[in-house]
Design a protein around this motif. Structure first.
Motif, PDB file in Angstrom:
ATOM      1  N   ARG A  35      47.081 -15.026  37.886  1.00  0.00           N
ATOM      2  CA  ARG A  35      47.848 -14.820  36.654  1.00  0.00           C
ATOM      3  C   ARG A  35      48.164 -13.350  36.438  1.00  0.00           C
ATOM      4  NH1 ARG A  35      44.082 -19.009  33.137  1.00  0.00           N
ATOM      5  NH2 ARG A  35      45.133 -20.934  33.832  1.00  0.00           N
ATOM      6  N   GLU A  36      47.232 -12.469  36.754  1.00  0.00           N
ATOM      7  CA  GLU A  36      47.474 -11.032  36.618  1.00  0.00           C
ATOM      8  C   GLU A  36      48.559 -10.565  37.586  1.00  0.00           C
ATOM      9  OE1 GLU A  36      42.942  -9.667  35.295  1.00  0.00           O
ATOM     10  OE2 GLU A  36      43.680  -9.321  37.329  1.00  0.00           O
ATOM     11  N   LEU A  37      48.522 -11.062  38.810  1.00  0.00           N
ATOM     12  CA  LEU A  37      49.548 -10.686  39.779  1.00  0.00           C
ATOM     13  C   LEU A  37      50.925 -11.168  39.328  1.00  0.00           C
ATOM     14  CD1 LEU A  37      47.623 -11.441  43.113  1.00  0.00           C
ATOM     15  CD2 LEU A  37      48.351  -9.191  42.298  1.00  0.00           C
ATOM     16  N   SER A  38      50.951 -12.380  38.769  1.00  0.00           N
ATOM     17  CA  SER A  38      52.224 -12.922  38.296  1.00  0.00           C
ATOM     18  C   SER A  38      52.778 -12.120  37.124  1.00  0.00           C
ATOM     19  CB  SER A  38      52.035 -14.387  37.887  1.00  0.00           C
ATOM     20  OG  SER A  38      53.226 -14.921  37.349  1.00  0.00           O
ATOM     21  N   ALA A  39      51.869 -11.665  36.244  1.00  0.00           N
ATOM     22  CA  ALA A  39      52.303 -10.927  35.048  1.00  0.00           C
ATOM     23  C   ALA A  39      52.455  -9.430  35.307  1.00  0.00           C
ATOM     24  CB  ALA A  39      51.293 -11.152  33.927  1.00  0.00           C
ATOM     25  N   THR A  41      49.938  -7.373  35.730  1.00  0.00           N
ATOM     26  CA  THR A  41      48.854  -6.657  35.043  1.00  0.00           C
ATOM     27  C   THR A  41      47.628  -6.469  35.920  1.00  0.00           C
ATOM     28  OG1 THR A  41      48.012  -8.758  34.143  1.00  0.00           O
ATOM     29  CG2 THR A  41      49.592  -7.515  32.791  1.00  0.00           C
ATOM     30  N   ALA A  42      47.740  -6.763  37.204  1.00  0.00           N
ATOM     31  CA  ALA A  42      46.602  -6.583  38.110  1.00  0.00           C
ATOM     32  C   ALA A  42      46.258  -5.104  38.216  1.00  0.00           C
ATOM     33  CB  ALA A  42      46.939  -7.150  39.488  1.00  0.00           C
ATOM     34  N   PRO A  43      44.966  -4.768  38.431  1.00  0.00           N
ATOM     35  CA  PRO A  43      44.543  -3.352  38.453  1.00  0.00           C
ATOM     36  C   PRO A  43      44.852  -2.647  39.760  1.00  0.00           C
ATOM     37  CG  PRO A  43      42.662  -4.773  38.829  1.00  0.00           C
ATOM     38  CD  PRO A  43      43.827  -5.692  38.543  1.00  0.00           C
ATOM     39  N   PHE A  44      45.899  -3.054  40.437  1.00  0.00           N
ATOM     40  CA  PHE A  44      46.331  -2.405  41.675  1.00  0.00           C
ATOM     41  C   PHE A  44      47.806  -2.718  41.857  1.00  0.00           C
ATOM     42  CE2 PHE A  44      43.416  -5.982  42.373  1.00  0.00           C
ATOM     43  CZ  PHE A  44      44.332  -6.988  42.580  1.00  0.00           C
ATOM     44  N   PRO A  45      48.530  -1.878  42.571  1.00  0.00           N
ATOM     45  CA  PRO A  45      49.970  -2.121  42.754  1.00  0.00           C
ATOM     46  C   PRO A  45      50.225  -3.290  43.673  1.00  0.00           C
ATOM     47  CG  PRO A  45      49.262  -0.240  44.051  1.00  0.00           C
ATOM     48  CD  PRO A  45      48.088  -0.637  43.195  1.00  0.00           C
ATOM     49  N   ALA A  46      51.404  -3.835  43.605  1.00  0.00           N
ATOM     50  CA  ALA A  46      51.785  -4.927  44.495  1.00  0.00           C
ATOM     51  C   ALA A  46      51.795  -4.437  45.937  1.00  0.00           C
ATOM     52  CB  ALA A  46      53.162  -5.447  44.112  1.00  0.00           C
ATOM     53  N   GLY A  47      51.671  -5.370  46.851  1.00  0.00           N
ATOM     54  CA  GLY A  47      51.665  -5.025  48.262  1.00  0.00           C
ATOM     55  C   GLY A  47      52.980  -4.399  48.683  1.00  0.00           C
ATOM     56  N   THR A  48      52.901  -3.547  49.677  1.00  0.00           N
ATOM     57  CA  THR A  48      54.105  -2.893  50.180  1.00  0.00           C
ATOM     58  C   THR A  48      54.336  -3.260  51.628  1.00  0.00           C
ATOM     59  OG1 THR A  48      52.802  -0.950  50.833  1.00  0.00           O
ATOM     60  CG2 THR A  48      53.777  -0.936  48.633  1.00  0.00           C
ATOM     61  N   GLY A  49      55.603  -3.213  52.039  1.00  0.00           N
ATOM     62  CA  GLY A  49      55.928  -3.482  53.428  1.00  0.00           C
ATOM     63  C   GLY A  49      55.572  -4.888  53.860  1.00  0.00           C
ATOM     64  N   ARG A  51      46.327 -20.594  45.875  1.00  0.00           N
ATOM     65  CA  ARG A  51      47.403 -21.483  46.351  1.00  0.00           C
ATOM     66  C   ARG A  51      48.021 -22.276  45.203  1.00  0.00           C
ATOM     67  NH1 ARG A  51      44.500 -23.819  51.821  1.00  0.00           N
ATOM     68  NH2 ARG A  51      45.535 -22.437  53.318  1.00  0.00           N
ATOM     69  N   GLU A  52      47.194 -22.732  44.278  1.00  0.00           N
ATOM     70  CA  GLU A  52      47.727 -23.520  43.166  1.00  0.00           C
ATOM     71  C   GLU A  52      48.710 -22.714  42.318  1.00  0.00           C
ATOM     72  OE1 GLU A  52      44.856 -25.503  40.787  1.00  0.00           O
ATOM     73  OE2 GLU A  52      43.966 -26.587  42.483  1.00  0.00           O
ATOM     74  N   HIS A  53      48.637 -21.399  42.421  1.00  0.00           N
ATOM     75  CA  HIS A  53      49.554 -20.533  41.664  1.00  0.00           C
ATOM     76  C   HIS A  53      50.623 -19.933  42.577  1.00  0.00           C
ATOM     77  CE1 HIS A  53      46.451 -21.052  38.652  1.00  0.00           C
ATOM     78  NE2 HIS A  53      47.272 -20.524  37.762  1.00  0.00           N
ATOM     79  N   GLY A  54      50.842 -20.567  43.718  1.00  0.00           N
ATOM     80  CA  GLY A  54      51.968 -20.207  44.569  1.00  0.00           C
ATOM     81  C   GLY A  54      51.756 -19.012  45.469  1.00  0.00           C
ATOM     82  N   LEU A  55      50.527 -18.530  45.593  1.00  0.00           N
ATOM     83  CA  LEU A  55      50.258 -17.369  46.437  1.00  0.00           C
ATOM     84  C   LEU A  55      49.851 -17.813  47.839  1.00  0.00           C
ATOM     85  CD1 LEU A  55      48.338 -15.211  43.831  1.00  0.00           C
ATOM     86  CD2 LEU A  55      50.651 -14.817  44.684  1.00  0.00           C
ATOM     87  N   ARG A  56      50.333 -17.076  48.825  1.00  0.00           N
ATOM     88  CA  ARG A  56      50.058 -17.409  50.221  1.00  0.00           C
ATOM     89  C   ARG A  56      48.919 -16.539  50.761  1.00  0.00           C
ATOM     90  NH1 ARG A  56      55.518 -15.646  52.595  1.00  0.00           N
ATOM     91  NH2 ARG A  56      55.015 -13.998  51.086  1.00  0.00           N
ATOM     92  N   ILE A  57      48.123 -17.163  51.652  1.00  0.00           N
ATOM     93  CA  ILE A  57      47.018 -16.463  52.300  1.00  0.00           C
ATOM     94  C   ILE A  57      47.333 -16.367  53.786  1.00  0.00           C
ATOM     95  CG2 ILE A  57      44.510 -16.395  52.606  1.00  0.00           C
ATOM     96  CD1 ILE A  57      45.430 -16.545  49.666  1.00  0.00           C
ATOM     97  N   PRO A  58      47.450 -15.191  54.365  1.00  0.00           N
ATOM     98  CA  PRO A  58      47.155 -13.850  53.818  1.00  0.00           C
ATOM     99  C   PRO A  58      48.391 -13.065  53.385  1.00  0.00           C
ATOM    100  CG  PRO A  58      47.325 -13.704  56.176  1.00  0.00           C
ATOM    101  CD  PRO A  58      47.632 -15.146  55.824  1.00  0.00           C
ATOM    102  N   GLU A  59      49.579 -13.687  53.408  1.00  0.00           N
ATOM    103  CA  GLU A  59      50.805 -12.923  53.162  1.00  0.00           C
ATOM    104  C   GLU A  59      50.795 -12.222  51.801  1.00  0.00           C
ATOM    105  OE1 GLU A  59      51.621 -16.007  56.206  1.00  0.00           O
ATOM    106  OE2 GLU A  59      50.671 -16.007  54.220  1.00  0.00           O
TER     107      GLU A  59
END
Length: 357
Positions: free
Chosen positions: A249-253, A255-263, A286-294
């Motif tokens: 949820r933090e990544l989606s919003a 608000t996660a305490p780190f920047p989004a992945g680059t490259g 996965r239930e929130h649409g995130l891929r492992i490890p992408e």
């Protein structure tokens, strides 16, 4: 139909009650072969079932070993139990199992129950809880174990020593290299290019989890990285799942305490302090649409057998779990004190779940 008694067997075989007891209860003072065979034949004909407690008194051992586990449904503990069972079978003993759910109070109750049944030895495979709230129960557990030991029992503990115990207690400890392997895992992940980390751990004061967190943080520092944020939850699959849902949820919003992945790399590498936590975390992501490890990389600890069928293949620290159980049995049932300390050999396995590109 009432059960056949030892007295009836003795009368049927034409011997004294004491003689029948010596034959059927395994005393070292046995009568001659002819008399012994007659008693056993009478017992078979009458359907007599020997009293295991009486046999234990006659032999001065019960033929039973008590095994106390945190959670038998957890593959970590069930694999240790398999190692214990395999070793005990070779020594013609029976395992009594207590799955306590963790905590010194429930472990103390299990020790008392096994002691009352005259178990020859007790093996404890759980994680120590060392908090101010648990201090009283830890003391009671130690007292119960000392009482059992003073009455001839033997004790082995897999993992951390019993809280408050000293070498003079004579408890055998089979150490687990939690801290060392976690440090190496952090170093290997940093070497693979990961720079942003989040740790999912059990409650503070849970020794196994705390050791793994401490080792991982030290590994990051030695690699020149900042320590990771630690998020604590239940030390099981559901705890990993809940913590991962919050992260998703933090990544989606944003608000996660780190920047989004680059490259195209993952936003963060999550280290779960056990494989079952990692499995739950991957399900939540996965239930929130995130891929492992992408999108998010995930690593665990233990290399439980469940991972053979898990996708993506999970990066983890492998422990010789069955060997831990075998070693504990060897130490408590050996007639001689071990001459060398046991060193568990583990290693890091980098798999698909933490690939960075």
């Amino acid at each position: 139909m009432p059960a056949c008694t030892l007295y009836e067997v003795a009368r049927h075989a034409g011997v004294s009650l004491a003689t029948a007891s010596r034959v059927l209860n395994g005393s070292s003072r046995r009568p001659g072969d002819a008399i012994s065979e007659r008693v056993r034949a009478s017992a078979a004909e009458l359907g007599y079932i020997a009293n295991a407690q009486a046999q234990g008194l006659a032999k001065k051992n019960s033929g039973m070993l008590g095994l106390i586990l945190h959670d038998i449904s957890d593959p970590y503990f069930s694999t240790i139990a398999r190692g214990v069972q395999e070793s005990v079978q070779d020594q013609r003993k029976v395992v009594l199992l207590a799955s306590t759910g963790g905590g010194p109070a429930s472990e103390r109750s299990a020790v008392a129950a096994f002691a009352a049944r005259r178990a020859d030895a007790i093996v404890i495979a759980g994680t120590r809880t060392d908090t101010p709230q648990s201090a009283g129960e830890n003391e009671l557990l130690l007292t119960e174990l000392r009482r059992y030991k003073a009455n001839g029992g033997k004790v082995a503990v897999i993992g951390q020593p019993v809280v408050g115990s000293v070498p003079d207690d004579g408890f055998h400890t089979v150490p687990v290299p939690n801290r060392q392997l976690s440090l190496q895992l952090a170093a290997d992940l940093a070497g693979a290019g990961h720079r942003r980390f989040l740790i999912l751990a059990g409650p503070e004061g849970l020794a196994t989890s705390d050791d793994r967190v401490s080792g991982f943080q030290d590994g990051l520092i030695q690699a020149g990285l900042e320590p990771a944020e630690v998020r604590r939850s239940r030390f099981n699959r559901d705890g990993g799942y809940d913590a991962a849902v919050m992260l998703a949820r933090e990544l989606s919003a944003g608000t996660a305490p780190f920047p989004a992945g680059t490259g195209g790399g993952p936003a963060v590498c999550v280290f779960a302090a056990s494989d079952v936590m990692a499995i739950g975390a991957i399900a939540g992501l996965r239930e929130h649409g995130l891929r492992i490890p992408e999108d998010v990389a995930v690593a665990g600890f233990d290399d439980i057998e469940t991972l053979r069928d898990f996708t993506p293949a999970l990066t983890t620290a492998q422990l010789p779990l069955s060997n831990l159980g075998r070693e504990a049995v060897s130490r408590v049932l050996s007639e001689e004190a071990p001459k060398v300390p046991f060193v568990a050999e583990g290693h890091i396995i980098l798999r698909r779940s933490t690939e960075s590109s």
